[in-house]
Design a protein around this motif. Structure first.
Motif, mmCIF file in Angstrom:
data_model
loop_
_atom_site.group_PDB
_atom_site.id
_atom_site.type_symbol
_atom_site.label_atom_id
_atom_site.label_comp_id
_atom_site.label_asym_id
_atom_site.label_seq_id
_atom_site.Cartn_x
_atom_site.Cartn_y
_atom_site.Cartn_z
ATOM 1 N N THR A 231 -3.758 -0.504 40.751
ATOM 2 C CA THR A 231 -4.839 -1.377 41.207
ATOM 3 C C THR A 231 -5.818 -1.771 40.107
ATOM 4 O O THR A 231 -6.084 -2.954 39.877
ATOM 5 C CB THR A 231 -5.578 -0.710 42.372
ATOM 6 N N LYS A 232 -6.387 -0.809 39.420
ATOM 7 C CA LYS A 232 -7.409 -1.149 38.430
ATOM 8 C C LYS A 232 -6.834 -1.622 37.099
ATOM 9 O O LYS A 232 -7.565 -2.136 36.255
ATOM 10 C CB LYS A 232 -8.353 0.035 38.227
ATOM 11 N N ARG B 104 -1.160 -13.014 36.514
ATOM 12 C CA ARG B 104 -2.366 -12.214 36.712
ATOM 13 C C ARG B 104 -2.576 -11.905 38.188
ATOM 14 O O ARG B 104 -2.368 -12.748 39.049
ATOM 15 C CB ARG B 104 -3.596 -12.925 36.156
ATOM 16 N N PHE B 105 -3.003 -10.662 38.428
ATOM 17 C CA PHE B 105 -3.361 -10.188 39.758
ATOM 18 C C PHE B 105 -4.819 -9.747 39.744
ATOM 19 O O PHE B 105 -5.411 -9.553 38.680
ATOM 20 C CB PHE B 105 -2.475 -8.999 40.159
ATOM 21 N N ASN B 106 -5.356 -9.559 40.936
ATOM 22 C CA ASN B 106 -6.733 -9.090 41.063
ATOM 23 C C ASN B 106 -6.763 -7.910 42.036
ATOM 24 O O ASN B 106 -6.737 -8.091 43.246
ATOM 25 C CB ASN B 106 -7.637 -10.221 41.564
ATOM 26 N N SER B 107 -6.738 -6.728 41.490
ATOM 27 C CA SER B 107 -6.787 -5.483 42.277
ATOM 28 C C SER B 107 -5.687 -5.398 43.328
ATOM 29 O O SER B 107 -5.947 -5.279 44.524
ATOM 30 C CB SER B 107 -8.160 -5.339 42.952
ATOM 31 N N ASN C 154 -4.482 -3.920 37.313
ATOM 32 C CA ASN C 154 -4.058 -5.264 37.724
ATOM 33 C C ASN C 154 -2.591 -5.528 37.391
ATOM 34 O O ASN C 154 -2.208 -6.636 37.004
ATOM 35 C CB ASN C 154 -4.945 -6.328 37.062
ATOM 36 N N ARG C 155 -1.793 -4.495 37.576
ATOM 37 C CA ARG C 155 -0.375 -4.589 37.236
ATOM 38 C C ARG C 155 0.500 -3.996 38.334
ATOM 39 O O ARG C 155 0.047 -3.207 39.154
ATOM 40 C CB ARG C 155 -0.081 -3.844 35.931
ATOM 41 N N ALA D 282 -8.045 -9.187 35.191
ATOM 42 C CA ALA D 282 -7.924 -9.661 36.564
ATOM 43 C C ALA D 282 -7.989 -11.181 36.577
ATOM 44 O O ALA D 282 -8.650 -11.810 35.759
ATOM 45 C CB ALA D 282 -9.038 -9.083 37.427
ATOM 46 N N GLY E 99 2.095 -8.561 35.506
ATOM 47 C CA GLY E 99 0.651 -8.447 35.377
ATOM 48 C C GLY E 99 0.197 -8.099 33.979
ATOM 49 O O GLY E 99 0.971 -7.627 33.136
ATOM 50 N N ASP F 272 -1.882 -8.757 46.765
ATOM 51 C CA ASP F 272 -2.842 -9.078 45.707
ATOM 52 C C ASP F 272 -4.206 -9.231 46.373
ATOM 53 O O ASP F 272 -4.705 -10.339 46.590
ATOM 54 C CB ASP F 272 -2.404 -10.357 44.999
#
Length: 206
Positions: free
Chosen positions: A43-44, A77-80, A46-47, A66, A62, A96
């Motif tokens: 999660t943190k 790219r992902f966000n959390s 972003n992968r 973020a 990822g 995502d």
């Protein structure tokens, strides 16, 4: 015998590698495939990470920053991201959460949104227009996704759209991958048409 051991990871951070050499940062979601691999929503970081049966960790999609970027997994790219699911084909679906989307990492290494992305939209209805915040994710063999939506306090089911091909794609409907719309000619279909001028021979258009 009920014993518990570490497959991968040590302290917080980011590192690919084997066993304790690998690092995660607040991972939240897990899923497995038929080959014994474990997929992690890191999660943190972003992968999305894959852990092989021997504990070797590799990033499959990822980057550190973020954001929201579709396309090749190495630059997406992902966000959390908070959850992952794997279907029978080996495609990986990602909740995502920070982008209010569910995205797919395809077998071709491309990341694309399959549900969500409209901040002002409803929580049910046509997938691309939804406003969702998926916290968990499951994929079944019928091509459906199930997820808990933290915005609506509901368990939602999504029937993923099917794509069809035409001869304009040098592909006939019976040799088309219904998920991606890509030509998927079968060796057993020698002689079937592959567009206006080609035929399928040995599983390929020639």
């Amino acid at each position: 015998d009920g014993s518990v051991g570490t497959l991968a990871g040590s302290t917080s951070g980011f590192a690919d590698g084997k066993g304790s050499a690998a690092r995660f940062n607040a991972p939240e979601g897990l899923a497995t495939d038929s080959k014994g691999n474990v997929f992690v929503a890191d999660t943190k970081n972003n992968r999305v990470r894959k852990v092989a049966a021997d504990g070797t960790v590799a990033t499959i999609a990822g980057v550190a920053a973020a954001g929201f970027v579709e396309g090749p997994a190495a630059s997406a790219r992902f966000n959390s991201p908070r959850a992952v699911a794997v279907n029978g084909k080996g495609e990986v679906f990602v909740a995502d959460t920070g982008n209010k989307r569910v995205r797919r990492v395809g077998l071709d290494g491309q990341v694309m949104t399959v549900i969500g992305g409209t901040a002002a939209g409803p929580t049910t209805g046509p997938g691309p227009a939804l406003n969702i915040s998926a916290a968990t994710l499951l994929a079944d063999e019928a091509g459906r996704l199930f997820f808990l939506d933290t915005l609506s306090y509901q368990l939602l089911r999504a029937d993923l759209p099917k794509k069809t091909c035409s001869d304009g794609n040098l592909c006939t409907d019976d040799s088309c991958d219904g998920e991606t719309g890509a030509c998927k000619h079968k060796a057993s279909g020698d002689g079937q048409t592959c567009g206006a001028t080609l035929v399928c021979t040995g599983g390929a258009c020639t």
